[in-house]
Each structure stands twice: as structure tokens, then as C-alpha cells.
Design a protein around this motif. Structure first.
Motif, PDB file in Angstrom:
ATOM      1  N   ALA A  82       0.784  -1.080   0.105  1.00 55.59           N
ATOM      2  CA  ALA A  82      -0.026   0.052  -0.172  1.00 55.59           C
ATOM      3  C   ALA A  82       0.805   1.294   0.115  1.00 55.59           C
ATOM      4  O   ALA A  82       1.881   1.424   0.702  1.00 55.59           O
ATOM      5  CB  ALA A  82      -0.991   0.044   1.177  1.00 55.59           C
ATOM      6  N   LYS A  83       0.515   2.513  -0.732  1.00 60.69           N
ATOM      7  CA  LYS A  83       1.057   3.637  -0.861  1.00 60.69           C
ATOM      8  C   LYS A  83       0.131   4.918  -0.498  1.00 60.69           C
ATOM      9  O   LYS A  83      -0.600   5.342  -1.509  1.00 60.69           O
ATOM     10  CB  LYS A  83       1.773   3.651  -2.113  1.00 60.69           C
ATOM     11  CG  LYS A  83       3.198   2.970  -2.336  1.00 60.69           C
ATOM     12  CD  LYS A  83       3.590   3.326  -3.727  1.00 60.69           C
ATOM     13  CE  LYS A  83       4.721   2.230  -4.054  1.00 60.69           C
ATOM     14  NZ  LYS A  83       5.529   2.409  -5.169  1.00 60.69           N
ATOM     15  N   PRO A  84      -0.419   4.984   0.830  1.00 60.62           N
ATOM     16  CA  PRO A  84      -1.163   6.051   0.834  1.00 60.62           C
ATOM     17  C   PRO A  84      -0.568   7.415   0.876  1.00 60.62           C
ATOM     18  O   PRO A  84       0.298   7.651   1.500  1.00 60.62           O
ATOM     19  CB  PRO A  84      -1.871   5.723   2.401  1.00 60.62           C
ATOM     20  CG  PRO A  84      -0.486   4.857   3.068  1.00 60.62           C
ATOM     21  CD  PRO A  84       0.159   4.212   1.811  1.00 60.62           C
ATOM     22  N   PHE A  85      -1.282   8.468   0.576  1.00 58.32           N
ATOM     23  CA  PHE A  85      -1.126   9.862   0.243  1.00 58.32           C
ATOM     24  C   PHE A  85      -2.369  10.531   1.134  1.00 58.32           C
ATOM     25  O   PHE A  85      -3.481  10.297   0.685  1.00 58.32           O
ATOM     26  CB  PHE A  85      -1.074  10.131  -1.033  1.00 58.32           C
ATOM     27  CG  PHE A  85       0.040   9.491  -2.026  1.00 58.32           C
ATOM     28  CD1 PHE A  85       1.415   9.715  -2.011  1.00 58.32           C
ATOM     29  CD2 PHE A  85      -0.212   8.302  -2.453  1.00 58.32           C
ATOM     30  CE1 PHE A  85       2.460   9.225  -2.697  1.00 58.32           C
ATOM     31  CE2 PHE A  85       0.781   7.710  -3.269  1.00 58.32           C
ATOM     32  CZ  PHE A  85       1.923   8.149  -3.306  1.00 58.32           C
ATOM     33  N   ALA A 357      -7.742   8.090  12.654  1.00 56.08           N
ATOM     34  CA  ALA A 357      -9.001   7.851  12.049  1.00 56.08           C
ATOM     35  C   ALA A 357      -9.665   9.478  11.558  1.00 56.08           C
ATOM     36  O   ALA A 357      -9.388  10.337  12.286  1.00 56.08           O
ATOM     37  CB  ALA A 357      -9.945   7.440  12.904  1.00 56.08           C
ATOM     38  N   HIS A 358     -10.278   9.676  10.377  1.00 55.55           N
ATOM     39  CA  HIS A 358     -10.749  10.789   9.840  1.00 55.55           C
ATOM     40  C   HIS A 358      -9.767  11.728   9.089  1.00 55.55           C
ATOM     41  O   HIS A 358      -9.942  12.810   9.206  1.00 55.55           O
ATOM     42  CB  HIS A 358     -11.685  11.382  10.912  1.00 55.55           C
ATOM     43  CG  HIS A 358     -12.898  10.549  11.436  1.00 55.55           C
ATOM     44  ND1 HIS A 358     -13.856  10.218  10.941  1.00 55.55           N
ATOM     45  CD2 HIS A 358     -13.015  10.055  12.788  1.00 55.55           C
ATOM     46  CE1 HIS A 358     -14.543   9.409  11.610  1.00 55.55           C
ATOM     47  NE2 HIS A 358     -14.231   9.355  12.793  1.00 55.55           N
ATOM     48  N   GLU A 359      -8.385  11.184   9.193  1.00 50.07           N
ATOM     49  CA  GLU A 359      -7.466  11.669   8.602  1.00 50.07           C
ATOM     50  C   GLU A 359      -7.705  11.043   7.033  1.00 50.07           C
ATOM     51  O   GLU A 359      -7.915   9.720   6.995  1.00 50.07           O
ATOM     52  CB  GLU A 359      -6.035  11.589   8.913  1.00 50.07           C
ATOM     53  CG  GLU A 359      -4.963  12.254   7.962  1.00 50.07           C
ATOM     54  CD  GLU A 359      -3.657  12.271   8.385  1.00 50.07           C
ATOM     55  OE1 GLU A 359      -3.440  12.990   9.445  1.00 50.07           O
ATOM     56  OE2 GLU A 359      -2.827  11.501   7.836  1.00 50.07           O
ATOM     57  N   ALA A 360      -7.991  11.986   5.986  1.00 52.02           N
ATOM     58  CA  ALA A 360      -8.225  11.321   4.758  1.00 52.02           C
ATOM     59  C   ALA A 360      -7.489  10.122   4.225  1.00 52.02           C
ATOM     60  O   ALA A 360      -7.994   9.130   3.592  1.00 52.02           O
ATOM     61  CB  ALA A 360      -8.393  12.510   3.679  1.00 52.02           C
ATOM     62  N   GLY A 361      -5.845  10.437   4.150  1.00 54.38           N
ATOM     63  CA  GLY A 361      -5.220   9.437   3.673  1.00 54.38           C
ATOM     64  C   GLY A 361      -5.318   8.058   4.566  1.00 54.38           C
ATOM     65  O   GLY A 361      -5.339   6.950   4.084  1.00 54.38           O
TER      66      GLY A 361
END
Length: 543
Positions: A82-85, A357-361
Motif C-alpha cells: 500500500a502507498k497512502p497519500f 481515523a478521519h484523516e483522509a489518507g
């Protein structure tokens, strides 16, 4: 990985590379508000009424943070990489210009919710990545092109500035015709209107002889040759093209997501798509059918974790809470044992050990992880994947020659091990037949590391130490015994075995736990959950 205005252009090629190499993308967004009016949706709210409320909200509120997480299957260990931004977005250009004087609403409850979840409002305003829609980009490009080419429309001179402007024109003319004057003159201005008048008059009277530039409260006017003028025009055109390309900002990422045609995954994604399309693509259509076509045209394959959680037969009764946190708890239960792991890339360790949680990334990362495990369980129940075979390739070195032999766990339980397969036994040399059976002599203990020559030597030891008897002369040694004696000499020079086992590859043949083209998955695509309404979902491809 956090993306802000400072590192956006530097990381844009890396974001593009992550999207191009991945299998699917999960998205999530945070907004400045959700409802322009008190939410009155009930079970009796029609789809058209609900969409009208959503369309109004998406056109007036802002998407202030967007999460994008790419997922790529790794066959070497059967997991997903996974590569979350996490991207802050703010509606300005690089210079701080806001196209069309963009205004937006905020909702107190939404801002309070974000603040309680550690949202950084200063970073959003000061470091939010700029962007423009396609229509705004076209308008901006036309205005900038006219300014660069000195094609701005002339404005009228009001009575208060008539005398001032005449004095300015006279001063510029005297300076230009004076041979002893400096190569430049500065004209003081008190407002943007006066600066516009100076540019206009210089362009009218001396278009190819003078160049005017604004410099902190005054206009700097210099003499210029025809050659210098041509070079300046070329430089301005290059700067214009670069400025137009950079003004797209984060919308370029949305264009890349649309062009890649890969599955887009979200949780209750019908709201996220409405805000993203309205903010980065264009105004939402007035009808539900138009909205469905807009989604399908921009993102051909869309999946909603909320819809999948209560629709798939394999998941019935497992989810007691259809929220994102509830589904996260569900896929962590014993029912999902054996489902693939999700491992963040080494550059994306922000969410490895912290719950944000609730951070978009973070929400995008969790959404994609939930979808992987749900689809893996669905595929396991409806179309089981065969157990992968373990392959072992061994390189054997015998007498200076390399040989490769393969071993597979597909062999029966009674099959030999790789060493037994690749180390065949050699025939023992013939021994003379004694007249009387001699008493067996003690066999020396085997060394810790031994070769085939050691085995032959121990087999010959009893005959060599037996009591003397009258027997016919033994036959001359065969070539096999000669070869054994050569091996004994080689063994005395080196303690290494004649067979060198070099493990070339030892890996399980992992297969993907599910396919995006399988019937059990395609039936769940392009159908989105739709809040508290009697219809329950919205099918993007239905007429």
C-alpha cells in the motif's frame, strides 16, 4: 505520505508512478460542510430529492483534504503493498490568485468535528495544494495570454486621473527623447487602476520601444531593442505555458486517476465522488441520471465497501456496524483468517502503528484494506483458490559441472526429498567372493562432513581388514573403482562435499486471492450505497 504545496510538484511523478503500477485505488475526502440546510432525509426521501440536496452541498462546500491509497499485489509473499497519500487542497493558484473569486461555505459542526480529530487548519490554508477545474483553467489561460501579448482591453480614464495621466505621458516622452537620461524611468502609482492606465498608454504609444514592469508600488519603464523584445516575448510565452500547466495543481492527479481506468474504491463513496467531481471536474448535472453518467465517464469502475458489506452472501451476518470503523473491526475477526495482509510501503509508514481515523489518507488506506479482505473472503467461499505449490530449484555441482534439478511439493508424501532426488546412489565396486565368511571388522565412525568417496571407503574397509584366506587372485579394479580412488584423492585435498547444493529459488507460487473480472466481483461493481432512503443503492450502469 503527506502532500502539501511545498512538495507537491516534487512528488507528483512519484504519485503518478504509484497509480500506474497499482491494481486499484482507494479514496476518501474531508469537507468544510455537508448540509446547506438541516438534514431532513428519511426513509421516504426519493432519490431525486436526496441528489438535489447533495448537488447543492457539493457546489457550495469545499473538499479540504483528499486521501489516495494505491494497492499492488506482491506475489513473493502473497500480500498487498500500500502507498497512502494524504493531500491538503486549497482553491488558489501558486500566486495566491483565486479563479472567479471563489467563495465557499463552512458548517460549524463539520469544522468542530475536524478540530476534534486533530485537523490542521493552518496547514490547509498556508500549505494546501492549489487547483483549478477545466473551465477555470481555460478562463485563466485566456486572461494570461492576453496580458502576455499586450492584448488587454483598454479602459476609460476618469476625470480624477486625467491630468495625472497626461503628466505621466509627457514625462515618459521627454525621458525617451533625452540622450543624457538613464536607461530607465520609474512612475509612481497609488492603485491598481493607475498601474493599468500606465501599461495601457505605454502599449499605445511605444509598443516596440519601451517595456513596462511593475515593481512594488511603481512601474519600471526601460528602453528595449527589437532583438531584446523578441527574446522577452519568447521567454514570456515559455513562462505562460509553464504557468498554465502548473495552475492545474491537484486536478492533474484527478486526471491521472480518470485516465488509468482502474477500480476506484471508497466507503459510502457517493458523497465523496459528488464533492470531488464538483470541485475538480465541473458542475454536477441537474438530474440523477446525468450524475450517474458523469461518475461512470470519469471513473469507469467504482466499488463501495458499504454496499459490498451488506450485499455479498459470504458477508451476511458478519457486519454489525456498517461504518468504516465497524467494517475495520469485522475484517479483523477470526472469519477473515488466511486473507492477505496489507503492508505499507517503506516510504509510507505514517499509518503503520498510529490510528489517525478521519484523516483522509488513513481512511483511504483502511478502506482499501477492508475491500481486499472482503473480496478475498468472497472469492474463498464462492470460487476457492487452489493451494499454491512450493517449488524448489537446486543447482548441483558435480565434478566441476553444474546441473539444475527441480523439486515440487506436488510429489506424493512417499516421494523422496530434494537431496534424495538430486544425490543418486552409485553402484558399489564388486568385491571378491570369500571361501569362508570372515568375521566383520569394526567400521570407523562417519565424519561430520563426508562425500560419496567416504561411503565407498567404509564399504571396502571390511574386505581390507579381514583374516587372510586362500582365495583366487582378485580381478583388476574396474573403472568405477578407479573413479572412486580419484574422488578419494580429491577428498583428501578438500573437506567440501563433491555435491554443492545452491538454493537458487525457494518461494511459494502465490496467486491473487481474487480477480476484478470474476463474476463474484463484477456484480458488486458500479453500485453505490445511498444513505437513508427506500431504494438503498444507485446503479451507475442502469438505464
Amino acid at each position: 505520505m503527506e502532500i502539501v504545496r511545498e512538495n507537491f510538484q516534487r512528488e507528483l511523478p512519484y504519485i503518478k508512478e504509484a497509480i500506474e503500477e497499482c491494481e486499484f485505488i482507494a479514496i476518501d475526502a474531508e469537507f468544510s460542510g455537508l448540509h446547506t440546510e438541516p438534514n431532513r432525509r428519511t426513509q421516504n426521501t426519493t432519490l431525486e430529492e436526496g441528489y438535489e440536496d447533495l448537488r447543492k452541498s457539493a457546489s457550495k462546500f469545499l473538499t479540504i483534504q483528499i486521501g489516495i491509497s494505491t494497492f499492488k499485489f506482491d506475489p513473493s509473499n502473497g500480500s498487498y503493498l500500500a502507498k497512502p497519500f494524504n493531500v491538503f487542497v486549497f482553491p488558489t493558484t501558486l500566486t495566491g490568485y483565486s479563479p472567479q473569486g471563489r467563495c465557499f461555505l463552512t458548517e460549524a459542526s463539520s469544522l468542530d468535528f475536524l478540530a476534534k480529530n486533530r485537523f490542521d487548519f493552518n496547514k490547509w490554508i498556508y500549505q494546501g495544494v492549489h487547483y483549478m477545474t477545466k473551465d477555470e483553467e481555460e478562463i485563466y489561460a485566456r486572461e494570461r495570454t492576453k496580458a502576455v501579448n499586450n492584448e488587454m482591453d483598454n479602459i476609460d480614464v476618469d476625470a480624477a486621473n486625467t491630468m495625472w495621466l497626461q503628466d505621466v505621458i509627457q514625462r515618459i516622452g521627454e525621458w525617451k527623447n533625452s540622450k543624457q537620461a538613464l536607461n530607465f524611468i520609474n512612475i509612481q502609482t497609488n492603485s491598481a487602476y493607475q498601474r493599468r492606465l500606465v501599461y495601457q498608454e505605454v502599449r499605445r504609444y511605444w509598443p516596440t520601444e519601451l517595456n513596462a514592469r511593475g515593481q512594488g508600488g511603481h512601474i519600471n519603464i526601460t528602453k528595449i531593442t527589437e532583438k531584446e523584445l523578441k527574446i522577452q516575448q519568447q521567454q514570456r510565452q515559455a513562462d505562460l505555458q509553464r504557468d498554465i500547466e502548473s495552475c492545474r495543481g491537484f486536478r492533474e492527479v484527478i486526471d491521472i486517476l480518470s485516465a488509468c481506468k482502474k477500480p476506484i474504491v471508497g466507503h459510502n463513496i457517493v458523497v465523496d465522488l459528488a464533492y470531488i467531481l464538483a470541485q475538480f471536474v465541473g458542475p454536477l448535472p441537474p438530474t440523477v441520471e446525468g450524475y450517474k453518467k458523469m461518475i461512470h465517464k470519469t471513473f469507469p469502475t467504482v466499488m463501495d465497501t458499504k454496499y459490498v458489506s451488506y450485499t455479498a452472501n459470504a458477508l451476511k451476518g458478519l457486519a454489525f456496524d456498517s461504518s468504516l470503523g465497524g467494517l475495520e473491526n469485522m475484517v479483523g475477526t477470526i472469519n477473515f483468517m488466511g486473507c492477505p495482509r496489507i503492508i505499507p510501503h517503506y516510504r509510507h509508514q505514517r499509518y503503520l502503528s498510529r490510528d489517525l481515523a478521519h484523516e483522509a489518507g488513513y481512511d483511504a488506506y483502511i478502506t482499501g484494506s477492508i475491500m481486499i479482505r472482503m473480496l478475498a473472503l468472497i472469492a474463498k467461499h464462492e470460487a476457492p483458490v487452489p493451494t499454491p505449490l512450493t517449488k524448489l530449484e537446486i543447482q548441483v555441482k558435480k565434478n566441476g559441472k553444474n546441473e539444475k534439478r527441480s523439486y515440487s511439493s506436488k510429489d506424493s508424501k512417499t516421494s523422496k526429498t530434494p537431496k534424495e532426488i538430486t544425490k543418486p546412489k552409485k553402484a558399489s565396486p564388486p568385491s571378491p567372493s570369500p571361501v569362508a565368511a570372515p568375521a566383520p571388522a569394526p567400521v570407523p565412525a562417519a565424519p561430520k562432513k563426508f562425500s560419496y568417496a567416504d561411503i565407498v571407503h567404509r564399504q571396502r574397509a571390511p574386505a581390507a581388514t579381514a583374516a587372510p584366506v586362500v582365495v583366487p587372485a582378485p580381478a583388476p579394479p574396474t573403472p568405477v573403482v578407479a573413479a572412486v580412488e580419484e574422488e578419494e584423492n580429491e577428498e583428501s585435498e578438500s573437506s567440501e562435499s563433491d555435491y554443492d547444493y545452491i538454493q537458487v529459488s525457494d518461494f511459494p507460487v502465490h496467486e491473487k486471492p481474487f480477480s476484478w473480472q470474476s463474476p463474484s466481483v463484477t456484480t458488486l461493481q458500479n453500485v453505490l450505497h445511498w444513505g437513508r432512503s427506500s431504494h438503498g443503492c444507485i446503479n451507475l450502469v442502469s438505464s
